[in-house]
Design an enzyme around this catalytic site. Structure first.
Site, mmCIF file in Angstrom:
data_model
loop_
_atom_site.group_PDB
_atom_site.id
_atom_site.type_symbol
_atom_site.label_atom_id
_atom_site.label_comp_id
_atom_site.label_asym_id
_atom_site.label_seq_id
_atom_site.Cartn_x
_atom_site.Cartn_y
_atom_site.Cartn_z
ATOM 1 N N ASP A 40 1.307 4.342 3.170
ATOM 2 C CA ASP A 40 1.976 3.370 2.296
ATOM 3 C C ASP A 40 2.614 4.055 1.102
ATOM 4 O OD1 ASP A 40 -0.167 1.673 3.834
ATOM 5 O OD2 ASP A 40 1.425 0.344 3.125
HETATM 6 O O1 MRU Z 1 -1.758 -4.242 4.878
HETATM 7 P P1 MRU Z 1 -0.776 -3.720 5.878
HETATM 8 O O2 MRU Z 1 -1.000 -4.229 7.266
HETATM 9 O O3 MRU Z 1 0.649 -3.878 5.414
HETATM 10 O O4 MRU Z 1 -1.080 -2.155 5.905
HETATM 11 C C1 MRU Z 1 -0.307 -1.327 6.735
HETATM 12 C C2 MRU Z 1 -0.717 0.091 6.695
HETATM 13 O O5 MRU Z 1 -1.565 0.515 5.948
HETATM 14 C C3 MRU Z 1 0.088 1.016 7.562
HETATM 15 O O6 MRU Z 1 -0.699 2.042 8.058
HETATM 16 C C4 MRU Z 1 1.215 1.623 6.722
HETATM 17 O O7 MRU Z 1 1.900 0.623 6.061
HETATM 18 C C5 MRU Z 1 2.179 2.411 7.555
HETATM 19 S S1 MRU Z 1 3.114 1.351 8.631
HETATM 20 C C6 MRU Z 1 4.233 2.314 9.452
#
Ligand code: MRU
Length: 383
Positions: A257
């Protein structure tokens, strides 16, 4: 919207866009129902991101940008100049960024979109010109994300193949959360690498964690793996250490993220414990992410803001959407992400290649890599 909209590569699309219209796959309903929601404006986009209709760092950024593109495309009368159009768009973008704080892709996208509209306004007086420039730039982001993910997949597959002890052996990869078509505009990042390894014929098995409390692993990653006939096994988050000890994992690959300047990486809660376990078992631990997930303004992961989500996600089944399972009155701590220190990361797979540590060093030179990659891109345009 027709069920099961598919992209050209036959993966399920979370974002269905054509100029003036945006539908987002309601990922809260997967894998049991395939329902698309109409997104008419930035407010709908903000709500969809906050409520997890769409999630995953790249998908959030693109969905936000396109929700505003749809709103702007419907503005039949706008009483104002090009500068007024810039203010209008900038304010909406600022609002969209407030939906979820941890993923940097969304604020990176808004910075780039703001630059585009300011540039358009510097040479035009009509609001229409600014709106058109915005729409085109948001549409390019959608297209570029798929290209970028395929490049990540290809670099990741070569990296892993080169690490195979002999050419006959296949590898098994453990992943966490959902980083596939559903988390991006298509193909995926960490799951894109798994796809590419599978396509090249060397994937023994993909293991995906449930990814409590929202179950992005069991609901979304498992769904993508099964849909594409990739050999895969679901494990409880708490089974990962035992799986590694049993010698059933050759590499761990996760998404990101936000990657700080030193390589510390924020990703779905539970990523850090996987990295600790991988280090203990001498298993390489890779992050796969586009360069839009890199935040050079933060020296380390300590400065990354971690989103805390509703207690309901733990108190009730289905990440808060189902019935109560926890004792009434218990207090809850529910960080949605954690930070894995760079020291536990073997390499960061990007669309421009793999960021590795220099021999003998425990640190990544992310800034050096990014500057070289942007220099190379400029050279390609110039020649
Ligand atoms: O809370 P989320 O489902 O948005 O979290 C997503 C993640 O942590 C993913 O691993 C990250 O965003 C990478 S997505 C290509």
């Amino acid at each position: 919207m027709a069920n099961g909209a598919q992209s050209e590569d036959k993966t399920l699309q979370s974002i269905c866009y054509k100029r003036g219209s945006l539908q987002l796959l309601d990922q809260r309903k997967l894998p049991l129902e395939t329902i698309y929601l109409d997104i008419k404006n930035a407010q709908d986009g903000w709500d969809a991101i906050k409520e997890m209709v769409v999630r995953g760092a790249p998908a959030i950024a693109i969905a936000a940008a396109l929700s505003l593109a749809v709103e702007v495309s419907k503005l039949e009368t706008f009483n104002g100049t090009a500068q007024d159009a810039v203010s209008f768009i900038s304010q909406k973008l600022e609002y969209l960024v407030s939906s979820r704080p941890t993923a940097v892709n969304l604020s990176d996208a808004t910075t780039k979109l703001n630059e585009v509209i300011k540039k358009a306004a510097s040479t035009a007086s009509e609001a229409k010109t600014v709106f058109e420039a915005y729409i085109e730039a948001a549409e390019i982001m959608l297209k570029d994300d798929v290209t970028c993910n395929k490049a990540i997949g290809s670099y990741g597959a070569s990296l892993l193949q080169n690490q195979l002890p002999d050419s006959s052996r296949k590898i098994s990869i453990l992943t966490h959360c959902n980083t596939g078509s559903l988390a991006t505009a298509g193909y995926g990042t960490a799951l894109g690498v798994i796809r590419a390894v599978h396509t090249s014929g060397v994937l023994e098995r993909a293991y995906c964690t449930e990814t409590r409390p929202f179950n992005q692993g069991s609901r979304l990653t498992a769904f993508e793996l099964v849909s594409e006939n990739i050999p895969a096994t679901l494990i409880a988050d708490s089974a990962a250490a035992a799986l590694m000890k049993a010698g059933r994992v050759n590499a761990v690959i996760v998404g990101a993220d936000r990657v700080a300047a030193n390589g510390d990486t924020a990703n779905k809660i539970g990523t850090y414990s996987l990295a600790v376990c991988a280090m203990h078992h001498n298993i390489p631990f890779y992050v796969a992410a586009p360069l839009t997930s890199v935040d050079l303004s933060l020296p380390s992961g300590e400065q990354i803001v971690i989103e805390e989500r509703s207690a309901k996600e733990l108190l009730n089944t289905r990440g808060g959407l189902g019935e109560q399972i926890a004792a009434s009155g218990i207090s809850v701590w529910n960080p949605a992400f954690d930070v894995t220190p760079a020291s536990l990361i073997s390499g960061i797979i990007t669309e421009k290649g793999v960021i590795k540590k220099d021999d003998g060093s425990d640190a990544f030179d992310i800034a050096g890599f990014v500057h070289k990659a942007s220099g190379d891109a400029r050279d390609t345009i110039l020649h």
